[in-house]
Design a protein around this motif. Sequence first.
Motif, mmCIF file in Angstrom:
data_model
loop_
_atom_site.group_PDB
_atom_site.id
_atom_site.type_symbol
_atom_site.label_atom_id
_atom_site.label_comp_id
_atom_site.label_asym_id
_atom_site.label_seq_id
_atom_site.Cartn_x
_atom_site.Cartn_y
_atom_site.Cartn_z
ATOM 1 N N ILE A 296 26.944 -29.797 -5.693
ATOM 2 C CA ILE A 296 27.143 -30.828 -4.664
ATOM 3 C C ILE A 296 27.375 -32.191 -5.314
ATOM 4 C CG2 ILE A 296 26.007 -32.080 -2.785
ATOM 5 C CD1 ILE A 296 24.625 -29.427 -2.064
ATOM 6 N N PHE A 297 26.593 -32.508 -6.341
ATOM 7 C CA PHE A 297 26.774 -33.788 -7.024
ATOM 8 C C PHE A 297 28.135 -33.873 -7.707
ATOM 9 C CE2 PHE A 297 22.009 -34.269 -7.036
ATOM 10 C CZ PHE A 297 22.006 -35.445 -6.307
ATOM 11 N N TYR A 298 28.601 -32.774 -8.284
ATOM 12 C CA TYR A 298 29.922 -32.771 -8.910
ATOM 13 C C TYR A 298 31.020 -33.001 -7.878
ATOM 14 C CZ TYR A 298 28.200 -31.159 -13.444
ATOM 15 O OH TYR A 298 27.568 -31.065 -14.661
ATOM 16 N N LEU A 299 30.884 -32.384 -6.717
ATOM 17 C CA LEU A 299 31.877 -32.566 -5.663
ATOM 18 C C LEU A 299 31.891 -34.012 -5.164
ATOM 19 C CD1 LEU A 299 31.408 -29.275 -3.581
ATOM 20 C CD2 LEU A 299 33.316 -29.870 -5.082
ATOM 21 N N ILE A 300 30.698 -34.610 -5.008
ATOM 22 C CA ILE A 300 30.636 -36.013 -4.573
ATOM 23 C C ILE A 300 31.201 -36.929 -5.649
ATOM 24 C CG2 ILE A 300 29.097 -37.874 -3.844
ATOM 25 C CD1 ILE A 300 27.204 -35.771 -2.751
ATOM 26 N N LEU A 301 30.967 -36.578 -6.927
ATOM 27 C CA LEU A 301 31.515 -37.370 -8.027
ATOM 28 C C LEU A 301 33.037 -37.367 -7.993
ATOM 29 C CD1 LEU A 301 30.505 -38.832 -10.708
ATOM 30 C CD2 LEU A 301 31.110 -36.709 -11.857
ATOM 31 N N ILE A 302 33.620 -36.203 -7.762
ATOM 32 C CA ILE A 302 35.080 -36.109 -7.681
ATOM 33 C C ILE A 302 35.607 -36.863 -6.459
ATOM 34 C CG2 ILE A 302 37.008 -34.502 -7.378
ATOM 35 C CD1 ILE A 302 35.327 -32.435 -8.938
ATOM 36 N N PHE B 297 26.350 -39.854 -10.489
ATOM 37 C CA PHE B 297 26.326 -39.456 -11.898
ATOM 38 C C PHE B 297 24.928 -39.533 -12.500
ATOM 39 C CE2 PHE B 297 27.121 -40.357 -16.479
ATOM 40 C CZ PHE B 297 27.716 -39.150 -16.787
ATOM 41 N N ILE B 298 24.091 -40.437 -11.999
ATOM 42 C CA ILE B 298 22.746 -40.596 -12.570
ATOM 43 C C ILE B 298 21.897 -39.334 -12.407
ATOM 44 C CG2 ILE B 298 20.559 -41.817 -12.184
ATOM 45 C CD1 ILE B 298 22.117 -44.368 -12.067
ATOM 46 N N PRO B 299 21.859 -38.658 -11.240
ATOM 47 C CA PRO B 299 21.095 -37.397 -11.186
ATOM 48 C C PRO B 299 21.633 -36.311 -12.114
ATOM 49 C CG PRO B 299 21.502 -38.220 -8.985
ATOM 50 C CD PRO B 299 22.316 -39.051 -9.905
ATOM 51 N N LEU B 300 22.940 -36.325 -12.367
ATOM 52 C CA LEU B 300 23.499 -35.342 -13.292
ATOM 53 C C LEU B 300 23.049 -35.599 -14.725
ATOM 54 C CD1 LEU B 300 27.163 -35.137 -11.921
ATOM 55 C CD2 LEU B 300 25.347 -33.446 -11.663
ATOM 56 N N MET B 301 22.708 -36.851 -15.044
ATOM 57 C CA MET B 301 22.225 -37.179 -16.383
ATOM 58 C C MET B 301 20.784 -36.734 -16.598
ATOM 59 S SD MET B 301 23.738 -41.030 -16.849
ATOM 60 C CE MET B 301 23.032 -41.205 -18.483
ATOM 61 N N TYR B 302 20.042 -36.594 -15.507
ATOM 62 C CA TYR B 302 18.610 -36.340 -15.645
ATOM 63 C C TYR B 302 18.345 -34.888 -16.037
ATOM 64 C CZ TYR B 302 13.675 -35.834 -14.640
ATOM 65 O OH TYR B 302 12.334 -35.571 -14.756
ATOM 66 N N MET B 303 17.517 -34.728 -17.053
ATOM 67 C CA MET B 303 16.971 -33.433 -17.448
ATOM 68 C C MET B 303 15.543 -33.684 -17.927
ATOM 69 S SD MET B 303 20.075 -31.498 -19.446
ATOM 70 C CE MET B 303 19.026 -30.089 -19.768
ATOM 71 N N GLU C 66 29.983 -47.566 -6.635
ATOM 72 C CA GLU C 66 28.545 -47.399 -6.433
ATOM 73 C C GLU C 66 28.191 -45.958 -6.067
ATOM 74 O OE1 GLU C 66 26.316 -49.860 -7.150
ATOM 75 O OE2 GLU C 66 28.206 -50.668 -7.906
ATOM 76 N N ILE C 67 29.033 -45.319 -5.266
ATOM 77 C CA ILE C 67 28.799 -43.895 -4.948
ATOM 78 C C ILE C 67 28.911 -43.062 -6.218
ATOM 79 C CG2 ILE C 67 29.665 -41.925 -3.645
ATOM 80 C CD1 ILE C 67 30.662 -43.934 -1.537
#
Length: 330
Positions: free
Chosen positions: A8-14, A40-46, A34-35
């Motif tokens: 979902i985050f990848y789709l919103i990023l695109i 992208f910030i949640p995708l960075m989190y591990m 800003e969107i």
Amino acid sequence: MINLTNLIFYLILIMSSLFTVSSNSWLSCWMGLEINLLTFIPLMYMNNIFNSESMIKYFIIQVFSSSIFLFSIFIMFSKFNILNLNLLMLNFAILMKLGSAPFHYWYVQIIAGMNWKNCFLLLTWQKIIPLIMLMYNFSFPMMFIFILFNTFFGSMEGLNQMNIRKIMTLSSVNHLGWMIIILTMNETLWFIYFLMYSIILLILILMFNMMNLSSMNQIYFLKNNFLTSFNIMINLLSLGGLPPLMGFFPKWISIQFMIMNNLNIMNLFMVMMSLITLYFYIRMTYSILILLNFKTKWIQLIYNNYMNYIISINSFISMGLLMIISMINF
């Protein structure tokens, strides 16, 4: 298993990138940025302290540059609009988001603490929006200095680096100088350059991730599989623009366009800086062919037919310029 949240985050990023590119006002571009940032910030989190640190640094830098960008938009629509000041602030904010020299030090530190998947996104996809926005608001006398900064700092600072992620980042800074100068002359040529750069970088990052490489001295002991070592060597040299590999093709056309536009001094300077980047790529690759063979415990190779097919196809793609040159000659 596919992580639905990440998907979902990848789709919103695109979608946020497409929304920003297709916007017809600076305010809607800011909203898309800003969107894109908040996606992208949640995708960075591990569950890793280095990724968390990179996430916080990236958030601070992006919020600061977005504030400058929004402030310049307000100045643009006010009665105190000063054209040169507004243009300067707007371009500074975009270049800071790009990680352009001399604003690239945060960029190197953030990528050094990220995994390879996020490194690829930050080095390729996250540059599309700022580059297109820079095309909308381009000022060549101002960009002339930043083009020289990118090619110079990206080449010189890579000479004393041993971390592969930092080397790839500084190489991206050098390529950014080429992309900015190409963006002024031909948008189609910029798209070809960016596409070829992304393909070569994707091949390299897949290989580095597959073998768990993070430092240059690990490549010195990479002798377990000749096909893998050969693929890394070919793609590194192609990324440096060594003829007749695929990475030389966009630089070749760029040099011709700069000669046609009478940018001979800049052309000579950028070619010389590209030779320096090619030097530290060769420094990474000559050990594959020269040094002795060692078996290491840290390496994580996945030997199966699927990966072997991918490696073979990637090698042919990287050497694909030989066929292009033959077709041009005929």
